[in-house]
Design an enzyme around this catalytic site. Sequence first.
Site, PDB file in Angstrom:
ATOM      1  N   TYR A  15       0.904  -1.147   0.000  1.00 57.33           N
ATOM      2  CA  TYR A  15       0.000   0.000   0.000  1.00 57.33           C
ATOM      3  C   TYR A  15       0.942   1.195   0.000  1.00 57.33           C
ATOM      4  O   TYR A  15       1.843   1.276   0.848  1.00 57.33           O
ATOM      5  CB  TYR A  15      -0.864   0.086   1.265  1.00 57.33           C
ATOM      6  CG  TYR A  15      -1.639  -1.149   1.644  1.00 57.33           C
ATOM      7  CD1 TYR A  15      -2.248  -1.950   0.682  1.00 57.33           C
ATOM      8  CD2 TYR A  15      -1.777  -1.500   2.993  1.00 57.33           C
ATOM      9  CE1 TYR A  15      -2.970  -3.071   1.053  1.00 57.33           C
ATOM     10  CE2 TYR A  15      -2.496  -2.624   3.364  1.00 57.33           C
ATOM     11  CZ  TYR A  15      -3.090  -3.411   2.398  1.00 57.33           C
ATOM     12  OH  TYR A  15      -3.800  -4.518   2.768  1.00 57.33           O
ATOM     13  N   CYS A  18       1.485   2.995   3.381  1.00 54.81           N
ATOM     14  CA  CYS A  18       1.863   2.198   4.562  1.00 54.81           C
ATOM     15  C   CYS A  18       3.314   2.509   4.949  1.00 54.81           C
ATOM     16  O   CYS A  18       4.208   2.433   4.105  1.00 54.81           O
ATOM     17  CB  CYS A  18       1.691   0.717   4.218  1.00 54.81           C
ATOM     18  SG  CYS A  18       2.773  -0.410   5.101  1.00 54.81           S
ATOM     19  N   PHE A  20       5.517   0.842   6.636  1.00 49.29           N
ATOM     20  CA  PHE A  20       6.436  -0.294   6.486  1.00 49.29           C
ATOM     21  C   PHE A  20       6.830  -0.481   5.012  1.00 49.29           C
ATOM     22  O   PHE A  20       7.972  -0.802   4.704  1.00 49.29           O
ATOM     23  CB  PHE A  20       5.807  -1.574   7.053  1.00 49.29           C
ATOM     24  CG  PHE A  20       5.562  -1.508   8.538  1.00 49.29           C
ATOM     25  CD1 PHE A  20       6.621  -1.554   9.431  1.00 49.29           C
ATOM     26  CD2 PHE A  20       4.276  -1.373   9.045  1.00 49.29           C
ATOM     27  CE1 PHE A  20       6.414  -1.477  10.811  1.00 49.29           C
ATOM     28  CE2 PHE A  20       4.050  -1.288  10.411  1.00 49.29           C
ATOM     29  CZ  PHE A  20       5.122  -1.336  11.299  1.00 49.29           C
ATOM     30  N   CYS A  21       5.864  -0.252   4.115  1.00 51.93           N
ATOM     31  CA  CYS A  21       6.153  -0.344   2.671  1.00 51.93           C
ATOM     32  C   CYS A  21       7.068   0.801   2.246  1.00 51.93           C
ATOM     33  O   CYS A  21       7.981   0.618   1.437  1.00 51.93           O
ATOM     34  CB  CYS A  21       4.861  -0.303   1.864  1.00 51.93           C
ATOM     35  SG  CYS A  21       3.694  -1.625   2.284  1.00 51.93           S
TER      36      CYS A  21
END
Length: 283
Positions: A15, A18, A20-21
């Site tokens: 995403y 996001c 973390f992404c």
Amino acid sequence: SQLPAGSLQLTLYQYKTCPFCSKVRAFLDYHGLPYEIVEVNPIMRKEIKFSSYRKVPILLANAGSPLQLNDSSVIISAIKTYLVSKRNSLEEIVSFYPPMKTVTEQGKEVFEYGNKYWLMLDEKETKRVYPAKEVRVEEMKWRKWADDWLVHLISPNVYRTPKEALASFDYIVREGKFGTMEGFFAKYLGAVAMFFVSKRLKKRHHLQDNVREDLYEAVNEWVKAIGKHRLFMGGNQPNLADLAVYGVLRVMEGLEAFDDMMVHTKIQPWYQRMEEVIQKAGA
């Protein structure tokens, strides 16, 4: 760490908004690694139906044989190890990060990776990347801090008020992968839901009444840890902690929380240096 062209084929399932992404993208961009992006629909998630691991980011890596890497910090540690250590196959490196099933306080089964902040290097390679033991310890400490603390300050800050929650969801829907009706409902229902969820998160993580204060304290703590005599925590170039913190903070760009953070903390000079060095790597 240069690789022959085409020797590592990467596909990132993500995403866009996001944190973390965003961490994984910052790492891949800084290291000049080409990768394809598959934006995942956060409601149906049919793009990752091939995977029993149902979260993002997921990185599919092919360095001779296809592999699936899960968890942002595992992805970063494994790929960095591969770049530094030419002797190991990526498959062998990934086997050093086995998932362990644990149960959360809420009784939910999750996978943990106990050694995810370690690079799996021999003595000679370790000396090359970390000239002193303290350098490695510091990097690992702040990578963990980004995952365990900093990331939990994002939602309570970007959904702090109904107006901010709506602006955040407008951004999420614009940047994400939604159908027209899905996007409409996600924007308005999501904004309301996340406004209330952010209050729960505030309580769970014992945040102050004004959650901005926690954000300001956290980023100033980070700037203080870098100190006045280093451009980055990694010295003249970012290390994995720099990339993690930058990746997490970047998802707030364009939102009120980000603008407030830039005005009320000392993060701006470091943040701009990070932007420049990552843009240069991709040029």
